[in-house]
Design a protein around this motif. Structure first.
Motif, PDB file in Angstrom:
ATOM      1  N   ALA A 107       0.840  -1.201   0.000  1.00 24.68           N
ATOM      2  CA  ALA A 107       0.000   0.000   0.000  1.00 24.68           C
ATOM      3  C   ALA A 107       0.876   1.252   0.000  1.00 24.68           C
ATOM      4  O   ALA A 107       0.595   2.220  -0.713  1.00 24.68           O
ATOM      5  CB  ALA A 107      -0.936  -0.001   1.206  1.00 24.68           C
ATOM      6  N   ALA A 108       1.957   1.242   0.793  1.00 25.08           N
ATOM      7  CA  ALA A 108       2.859   2.398   0.842  1.00 25.08           C
ATOM      8  C   ALA A 108       3.587   2.585  -0.490  1.00 25.08           C
ATOM      9  O   ALA A 108       3.792   3.715  -0.945  1.00 25.08           O
ATOM     10  CB  ALA A 108       3.860   2.230   1.975  1.00 25.08           C
ATOM     11  N   VAL A 109       3.948   1.488  -1.136  1.00 29.08           N
ATOM     12  CA  VAL A 109       4.630   1.571  -2.435  1.00 29.08           C
ATOM     13  C   VAL A 109       3.699   2.170  -3.490  1.00 29.08           C
ATOM     14  O   VAL A 109       4.071   3.066  -4.253  1.00 29.08           O
ATOM     15  CB  VAL A 109       5.124   0.174  -2.878  1.00 29.08           C
ATOM     16  CG1 VAL A 109       5.578   0.196  -4.335  1.00 29.08           C
ATOM     17  CG2 VAL A 109       6.264  -0.292  -1.980  1.00 29.08           C
ATOM     18  N   HIS A 110       2.460   1.668  -3.533  1.00 29.11           N
ATOM     19  CA  HIS A 110       1.525   2.114  -4.566  1.00 29.11           C
ATOM     20  C   HIS A 110       0.922   3.486  -4.266  1.00 29.11           C
ATOM     21  O   HIS A 110       0.673   4.271  -5.179  1.00 29.11           O
ATOM     22  CB  HIS A 110       0.388   1.103  -4.715  1.00 29.11           C
ATOM     23  CG  HIS A 110       0.792  -0.161  -5.402  1.00 29.11           C
ATOM     24  ND1 HIS A 110       1.312  -0.183  -6.681  1.00 29.11           N
ATOM     25  CD2 HIS A 110       0.756  -1.456  -5.003  1.00 29.11           C
ATOM     26  CE1 HIS A 110       1.586  -1.436  -7.035  1.00 29.11           C
ATOM     27  NE2 HIS A 110       1.257  -2.220  -6.030  1.00 29.11           N
ATOM     28  N   LEU A 111       0.648   3.764  -2.986  1.00 37.16           N
ATOM     29  CA  LEU A 111      -0.160   4.937  -2.636  1.00 37.16           C
ATOM     30  C   LEU A 111       0.639   6.063  -1.993  1.00 37.16           C
ATOM     31  O   LEU A 111       0.072   7.105  -1.667  1.00 37.16           O
ATOM     32  CB  LEU A 111      -1.301   4.516  -1.705  1.00 37.16           C
ATOM     33  CG  LEU A 111      -2.236   3.439  -2.283  1.00 37.16           C
ATOM     34  CD1 LEU A 111      -3.208   2.962  -1.230  1.00 37.16           C
ATOM     35  CD2 LEU A 111      -2.972   3.958  -3.500  1.00 37.16           C
ATOM     36  N   LEU A 219      -7.506   1.690   1.740  1.00 35.91           N
ATOM     37  CA  LEU A 219      -6.427   0.828   1.280  1.00 35.91           C
ATOM     38  C   LEU A 219      -5.188   0.934   2.161  1.00 35.91           C
ATOM     39  O   LEU A 219      -4.507  -0.068   2.406  1.00 35.91           O
ATOM     40  CB  LEU A 219      -6.073   1.176  -0.170  1.00 35.91           C
ATOM     41  CG  LEU A 219      -7.125   0.772  -1.211  1.00 35.91           C
ATOM     42  CD1 LEU A 219      -6.834   1.434  -2.551  1.00 35.91           C
ATOM     43  CD2 LEU A 219      -7.194  -0.739  -1.363  1.00 35.91           C
ATOM     44  N   LEU A 220      -4.887   2.134   2.657  1.00 33.28           N
ATOM     45  CA  LEU A 220      -3.722   2.294   3.528  1.00 33.28           C
ATOM     46  C   LEU A 220      -3.919   1.584   4.873  1.00 33.28           C
ATOM     47  O   LEU A 220      -2.954   1.149   5.492  1.00 33.28           O
ATOM     48  CB  LEU A 220      -3.435   3.779   3.762  1.00 33.28           C
ATOM     49  CG  LEU A 220      -2.787   4.538   2.603  1.00 33.28           C
ATOM     50  CD1 LEU A 220      -2.707   6.029   2.905  1.00 33.28           C
ATOM     51  CD2 LEU A 220      -1.399   3.997   2.287  1.00 33.28           C
ATOM     52  N   GLY A 221      -5.176   1.484   5.331  1.00 36.51           N
ATOM     53  CA  GLY A 221      -5.442   0.840   6.611  1.00 36.51           C
ATOM     54  C   GLY A 221      -5.644  -0.659   6.530  1.00 36.51           C
ATOM     55  O   GLY A 221      -5.797  -1.337   7.542  1.00 36.51           O
ATOM     56  N   LEU A 222      -5.600  -1.185   5.330  1.00 37.96           N
ATOM     57  CA  LEU A 222      -5.858  -2.607   5.112  1.00 37.96           C
ATOM     58  C   LEU A 222      -4.643  -3.450   5.506  1.00 37.96           C
ATOM     59  O   LEU A 222      -3.507  -3.086   5.209  1.00 37.96           O
ATOM     60  CB  LEU A 222      -6.175  -2.823   3.633  1.00 37.96           C
ATOM     61  CG  LEU A 222      -6.821  -4.125   3.195  1.00 37.96           C
ATOM     62  CD1 LEU A 222      -8.236  -4.235   3.741  1.00 37.96           C
ATOM     63  CD2 LEU A 222      -6.845  -4.192   1.667  1.00 37.96           C
ATOM     64  N   MET A 244      -5.369  -0.872  -5.682  1.00 43.73           N
ATOM     65  CA  MET A 244      -4.309   0.066  -5.310  1.00 43.73           C
ATOM     66  C   MET A 244      -3.771   0.784  -6.534  1.00 43.73           C
ATOM     67  O   MET A 244      -3.541   1.993  -6.512  1.00 43.73           O
ATOM     68  CB  MET A 244      -3.172  -0.667  -4.593  1.00 43.73           C
ATOM     69  CG  MET A 244      -3.494  -1.137  -3.194  1.00 43.73           C
ATOM     70  SD  MET A 244      -2.103  -2.068  -2.486  1.00 43.73           S
ATOM     71  CE  MET A 244      -2.872  -2.801  -1.048  1.00 43.73           C
ATOM     72  N   ARG A 245      -3.556   0.032  -7.617  1.00 42.90           N
ATOM     73  CA  ARG A 245      -3.018   0.643  -8.843  1.00 42.90           C
ATOM     74  C   ARG A 245      -4.014   1.642  -9.437  1.00 42.90           C
ATOM     75  O   ARG A 245      -3.625   2.685  -9.964  1.00 42.90           O
ATOM     76  CB  ARG A 245      -2.672  -0.437  -9.856  1.00 42.90           C
ATOM     77  CG  ARG A 245      -1.493  -1.319  -9.443  1.00 42.90           C
ATOM     78  CD  ARG A 245      -0.998  -2.161 -10.610  1.00 42.90           C
ATOM     79  NE  ARG A 245       0.019  -3.109 -10.179  1.00 42.90           N
ATOM     80  CZ  ARG A 245      -0.228  -4.374  -9.858  1.00 42.90           C
ATOM     81  NH1 ARG A 245      -1.458  -4.857  -9.920  1.00 42.90           N
ATOM     82  NH2 ARG A 245       0.755  -5.169  -9.475  1.00 42.90           N
ATOM     83  N   GLU A 246      -5.305   1.295  -9.378  1.00 42.93           N
ATOM     84  CA  GLU A 246      -6.336   2.194  -9.909  1.00 42.93           C
ATOM     85  C   GLU A 246      -6.387   3.500  -9.107  1.00 42.93           C
ATOM     86  O   GLU A 246      -6.441   4.598  -9.679  1.00 42.93           O
ATOM     87  CB  GLU A 246      -7.698   1.506  -9.877  1.00 42.93           C
ATOM     88  CG  GLU A 246      -7.831   0.343 -10.873  1.00 42.93           C
ATOM     89  CD  GLU A 246      -9.116  -0.425 -10.666  1.00 42.93           C
ATOM     90  OE1 GLU A 246      -9.857  -0.131  -9.701  1.00 42.93           O
ATOM     91  OE2 GLU A 246      -9.391  -1.340 -11.473  1.00 42.93           O
ATOM     92  N   VAL A 247      -6.370   3.364  -7.778  1.00 41.05           N
ATOM     93  CA  VAL A 247      -6.401   4.553  -6.921  1.00 41.05           C
ATOM     94  C   VAL A 247      -5.116   5.351  -7.089  1.00 41.05           C
ATOM     95  O   VAL A 247      -5.131   6.588  -7.099  1.00 41.05           O
ATOM     96  CB  VAL A 247      -6.629   4.155  -5.446  1.00 41.05           C
ATOM     97  CG1 VAL A 247      -6.481   5.359  -4.521  1.00 41.05           C
ATOM     98  CG2 VAL A 247      -8.010   3.534  -5.271  1.00 41.05           C
TER      99      VAL A 247
END
Length: 447
Positions: A107-111, A219-222, A244-247
């Motif tokens: 999540a941190a990498v993507h977001l 997503l970050l809290g998942l 994640m990629r879409e967001v």
């Protein structure tokens, strides 16, 4: 036995050996290491299958059963959890140099732009530089005070909007009202414009902004299984990484649009960072980049925008909503707040930020809200940089740390009647000011 059957049997045996051997080795290693106590673990999965939809409650129950410091094996990752103030003090203060880093989650990498922000970046030169930019240019007392009038303006509009809605006799949706208030406060400081209200950027852009923010928080809290079981990423049955990629694409497009808008309206070179009209994005665009570059990279600016939005939108709105809900449920508390407001502020003017230090009972209400309803059930996870010891137990390097703020606020060893909303528990006997931040006791992480 034919050749095909023999080959299948051998292949099956190799797979079983691959799964069981590391598990058996890990069990013997656990005994030799002297790890903290914890629940029994399954091969390959560890304790992952013991976590349900509310993992903060599951981890709190482990602390009740096994002690203040609990070891877990989450797939291929070592982890510890605690809701004890002494253990938290050990992790965050005494051994801050060991636990100062962050795990590199998907999540941190993507977001968070490849962990390129401040909140989710691992410890290192990049994190130190980004943190210095925040502290020296964005979060200074002078700059925050320069937006006092904006915050007062938003507070006045909030009261007027609620009053107007109340006059119609219709129900007031606190989540929408408080969400718009929090969003406007942060976007006026950060982006230089409102997203809700008469002078706003428009309802369509506002709703798009809110939708992206909600998706990002979720997503970050998942707790994503792909972070703990690499094989899970091959399947991704619920499409979390795809989401994640879409967001990530939506968020990046939105941030790029903000930067381009600011570049088009960029101040002349004679403009100064000390200009009180400069919002945070203006400041970031005026700063030099790394290694002698004339300007900061767009990715760095977008990562910092992301942090500011995440720190001040949903968290503030949700906490305010919980506070209002608890006060409405407890008329006695509401009366005491009203009496204090009448005494300190009086009936003929709005509350100002300068009044807040003198509203001691209201500060107790805020602390009790934080205790019972923290903005997130865990602090952002930490990760140990090297092997260490806590309370005589061995903690391996790369151990993930889950500090359970929800469990801390309901730790019966610290608080009595944990499910009762009672602001008076925070009142200081000598009548001195009740602090909301920078507390001396780590049990106050629960508030």
């Amino acid at each position: 036995m034919d050749l095909v059957t023999l080959a299948s049997t051998l292949l099956f045996a190799v797979i079983i050996a691959k799964v069981i051997r590391p598990w058996l080795f890990k069990k013997s290693q656990d005994r030799s290491l002297g790890l903290p106590p914890g629940p029994p673990r399954l091969p390959m999965f560890g304790n992952l299958l013991q976590l349900g939809q509310l993992p903060h409650r599951d981890l709190a129950s482990f602390c009740e059963k096994y002690g203040p410091l609990v070891y877990l094996r989450l797939g291929s990752v070592d982890a510890i959890t605690t809701n004890d103030p002494d253990i938290i003090r050990e992790i965050l203060l005494r051994q801050d140099d060991v636990f100062a880093s962050r795990p590199r989650t998907l999540a941190a990498v993507h977001l968070a732009y490849g962990c390129g922000d401040v909140a989710l970046a691992p410890l290192g030169p990049h994190w130190k530089r980004m943190r210095r930019i925040c502290m020296e240019h964005l979060l200074t007392t002078k700059r925050l005070e320069s937006f006092v009038k904006h915050r007062a303006h938003e507070a006045q509009h909030l009261v007027q909007d609620v009053w107007a809605l109340a006059q119609t006799g219709k129900a007031v949706n606190l989540r929408e009202v408080l969400g718009a208030f929090s969003m406007n406060n942060v976007t006026r400081m950060l982006l230089g414009k409102q997203y809700f209200g008469v002078e706003s950027a428009g309802p369509q852009e506002a709703m798009e902004f809110m939708h992206i923010t909600h998706e990002l928080f979720w997503l970050l809290g998942l707790i994503y299984l792909g972070d703990y079981l690499p094989i899970w990423r091959w399947v991704d049955p619920y499409g979390c990484e795809k989401k994640m990629r879409e967001v990530e694409k939506k968020v990046d497009d939105f941030h790029m649009k903000i930067i381009e808008e600011h570049r088009k309206g960029k101040r002349k070179e004679t403009g100064s960072e000390e200009d009180g009209d400069m919002d945070f994005v203006d400041v970031l665009l005026s700063l030099p980049g790394e290694d002698g570059k004339e300007h900061m990279d767009d990715v760095e600016i977008k990562a910092l925008i992301q942090d500011m939005i995440a720190a001040a939108t949903d968290t503030s709105a949700v906490t305010n909503e919980w506070a209002m809900a608890e006060v409405i449920k407890h008329p006695r508390v509401l009366r005491k707040i009203q009496d204090e407001l009448d005494s300190v502020v009086g009936p003929n003017r709005m509350v100002t930020e300068s009044d807040l230090p003198h509203l001691n009972y209201l500060r107790c209400v805020v602390r009790e809200t934080f205790r019972m309803h923290p903005a997130g059930p865990f602090l952002i996870p930490h990760e140990s940089l090297r092997a260490t010891k806590i309370n005589g137990y061995d903690i391996p390097a790369k151990t993930r740390v889950f500090i359970n703020t929800h469990g801390l606020g309901r730790n019966k060893a610290i608080w009595d009647e944990v499910e009762e909303f009672r602001p008076e528990r925070h009142w200081l006997a000598e009548g001195s000011r009740v602090e909301i931040s920078h507390w001396s006791r780590f049990q106050d992480l629960a508030v």
